[in-house]
Design an enzyme around this catalytic site. Sequence first.
Site, PDB file in Angstrom:
ATOM      1  N   ASP A   1       0.822  -1.204   0.000  1.00  0.00           N
ATOM      2  CA  ASP A   1       0.000   0.000   0.000  1.00  0.00           C
ATOM      3  C   ASP A   1       0.860   1.259   0.000  1.00  0.00           C
ATOM      4  O   ASP A   1       2.039   1.231   0.360  1.00  0.00           O
ATOM      5  CB  ASP A   1      -0.920   0.020   1.226  1.00  0.00           C
ATOM      6  CG  ASP A   1      -2.042  -0.997   1.134  1.00  0.00           C
ATOM      7  OD1 ASP A   1      -2.352  -1.420   0.016  1.00  0.00           O
ATOM      8  OD2 ASP A   1      -2.588  -1.361   2.186  1.00  0.00           O
TER       9      ASP A   1
ATOM     10  N   LYS B   1      -3.887   2.272  -1.828  1.00  0.00           N
ATOM     11  CA  LYS B   1      -5.280   2.623  -1.555  1.00  0.00           C
ATOM     12  C   LYS B   1      -5.267   3.698  -0.478  1.00  0.00           C
ATOM     13  O   LYS B   1      -4.817   3.471   0.634  1.00  0.00           O
ATOM     14  CB  LYS B   1      -6.084   1.420  -1.082  1.00  0.00           C
ATOM     15  CG  LYS B   1      -6.169   0.306  -2.103  1.00  0.00           C
ATOM     16  CD  LYS B   1      -7.009  -0.836  -1.609  1.00  0.00           C
ATOM     17  CE  LYS B   1      -8.472  -0.468  -1.547  1.00  0.00           C
ATOM     18  NZ  LYS B   1      -9.059  -0.136  -2.839  1.00  0.00           N
TER      19      LYS B   1
ATOM     20  N   GLY C   1      -0.306  -0.976   9.255  1.00  0.00           N
ATOM     21  CA  GLY C   1      -1.011  -1.348  10.483  1.00  0.00           C
ATOM     22  C   GLY C   1      -1.212  -2.839  10.598  1.00  0.00           C
ATOM     23  O   GLY C   1      -0.314  -3.631  10.338  1.00  0.00           O
ATOM     24  N   ASP C   2      -2.420  -3.229  11.005  1.00  0.00           N
ATOM     25  CA  ASP C   2      -2.783  -4.647  11.126  1.00  0.00           C
ATOM     26  C   ASP C   2      -3.756  -4.997  10.012  1.00  0.00           C
ATOM     27  O   ASP C   2      -4.753  -4.285   9.805  1.00  0.00           O
ATOM     28  CB  ASP C   2      -3.436  -4.901  12.487  1.00  0.00           C
ATOM     29  CG  ASP C   2      -3.751  -6.378  12.689  1.00  0.00           C
ATOM     30  OD1 ASP C   2      -2.996  -7.039  13.418  1.00  0.00           O
ATOM     31  OD2 ASP C   2      -4.743  -6.859  12.110  1.00  0.00           O
TER      32      ASP C   2
ATOM     33  N   MET D   1      -8.985   7.074   9.726  1.00  0.00           N
ATOM     34  CA  MET D   1      -9.271   7.794   8.470  1.00  0.00           C
ATOM     35  C   MET D   1     -10.313   8.887   8.700  1.00  0.00           C
ATOM     36  O   MET D   1     -11.309   8.988   8.000  1.00  0.00           O
ATOM     37  CB  MET D   1      -9.731   6.823   7.381  1.00  0.00           C
ATOM     38  CG  MET D   1      -8.706   5.740   7.067  1.00  0.00           C
ATOM     39  SD  MET D   1      -9.389   4.311   6.193  1.00  0.00           S
ATOM     40  CE  MET D   1     -10.329   3.501   7.496  1.00  0.00           C
TER      41      MET D   1
END
Length: 498
Positions: free
Chosen positions: A271, A293, A325-326, A408
């Site tokens: 990403d 993304k 992140g996860d 976000m």
Amino acid sequence: MPTSRKPAEVRPKRRVARVEPLASLPLFFPLEGRKVVLAGGTDAAAWKAELLAASGAEVHVFAEELSEVFETLLERGNLKCRFVHHARPWSTDVISGAALAIADAPSDGAAQAFYCAGKAAGVPVNVIDNPPFCEFQFGSIVNRSPVVIGISTNGVAPILGQAIRRRIETLLPTSLQDWAALAGRIRARVLESLAPGAERRRFWERFTDMAFSGKVVAADATSRDLEDVFGEAAHVRQGRVTLVGAGPGDAENLTLKAMRTLQSADVILFDDLVDDSVLELARREAKRMLVGKRGGRESCRQEDINDMMVSLASQGKHVVRLKSGDPMIFGRAGEELTRLAEEGIPASVVPGITAASAMAAELGISLTHRDHAQSVRFVTAHSRKGKLPDTVDWRGLADPATTTVFYMGRRMAGQISQRLITEGRRPGTPVKAMANVSRKDSVSWSGSLTKLAQGVDSLETDGPVLIAIGDVFAQKISSNSNPENQYGVNSQVRKSIS
């Protein structure tokens, strides 16, 4: 609405100079059966003698008197070598033909004399604890022989070298030496029975996983587990996909399992938010594909990413889907795992540190401090339609005993504030907004719920924003917390809007 783009291959950065300057060149020097001259009978000399003996050298000790420690060492002996004690001082003729010459000299004059004698004989010299008269150094050692790890700080920070050794010791199971020895015994069979390239790499990857599992090594090279690994390497042609959590940014947040997975990847689909320092840890030959993304920007369609994973895995490749992140927290892992399962492609997940956890650690604030919060919720600020989700239990989020973290949240900050206040959350509830968590350019804002939109707008970054709401953020950061903590943050921008 964000536009769609196709996945793009990204080649790893190549520098003209591929090796940075070295203070010294690390070498591994076989001493089995070779003569080594050791002048001195002190405790320090005894330690060097024991180290040389463990390497199989024939250690000739020149000393009129021996310390008690040295005498005990000579009496006990060593299974791999022999000690020869000469109860007299060293002389220039004894150094000729030696592989190494080592001395514990009582003065600089004695050190210089030994050094010059060694140089004249063409033998590498080390005078213990006297760097000007050393042509080589003894570093700290992690011994899992035949795996041997040497650590040197070039004599400038020996305590640091010891600390590094202790850190490495904790990472390597003691059984690793037995697995390494087994690797040597089966190497010929691997070369004979498995084809070069993918088959052999598959075998050694599975073998390495077993070596780091802590399992006891079988007494011989024909154990059932090992036979299974040979069978898988030779016959399994189907690829696989591993979803890996890269953490919020700093490469030091990666788990050991994530690092090993990156080292075994054939293709990495990553990403936009994955930091370059994480990609640098991947296998050099792995193809890197940017499938970024990010909200409000040109992004790859999820369907295209799913198709690519299926296509590459069907070619027998190990595909790593690397996510910030996860993977299992707002990472669309569920959609990807469902598609892979429908296609019959094996998939697994390596968890990562999610941004909310990294944020809490960076701030030194517990999200579930028992005096303020009895629950914590992670909430996405975007539904499938790109709007604030209506399916969220907003009344539950208004509970004053709940810490809520919105992921976000930049574009939805005003709506989040308004909705929570409408549902009964106190307007003065403390809020923390942070962007680029765990990165060097991390920025944050502190204020109240009623000022949230203005606070988020004040963050001078285009990175993803976390919005954390709850009474836990009324705490003062512990005096023990350090902005330059384990997350590598060098500076923070903290702004308050009254």
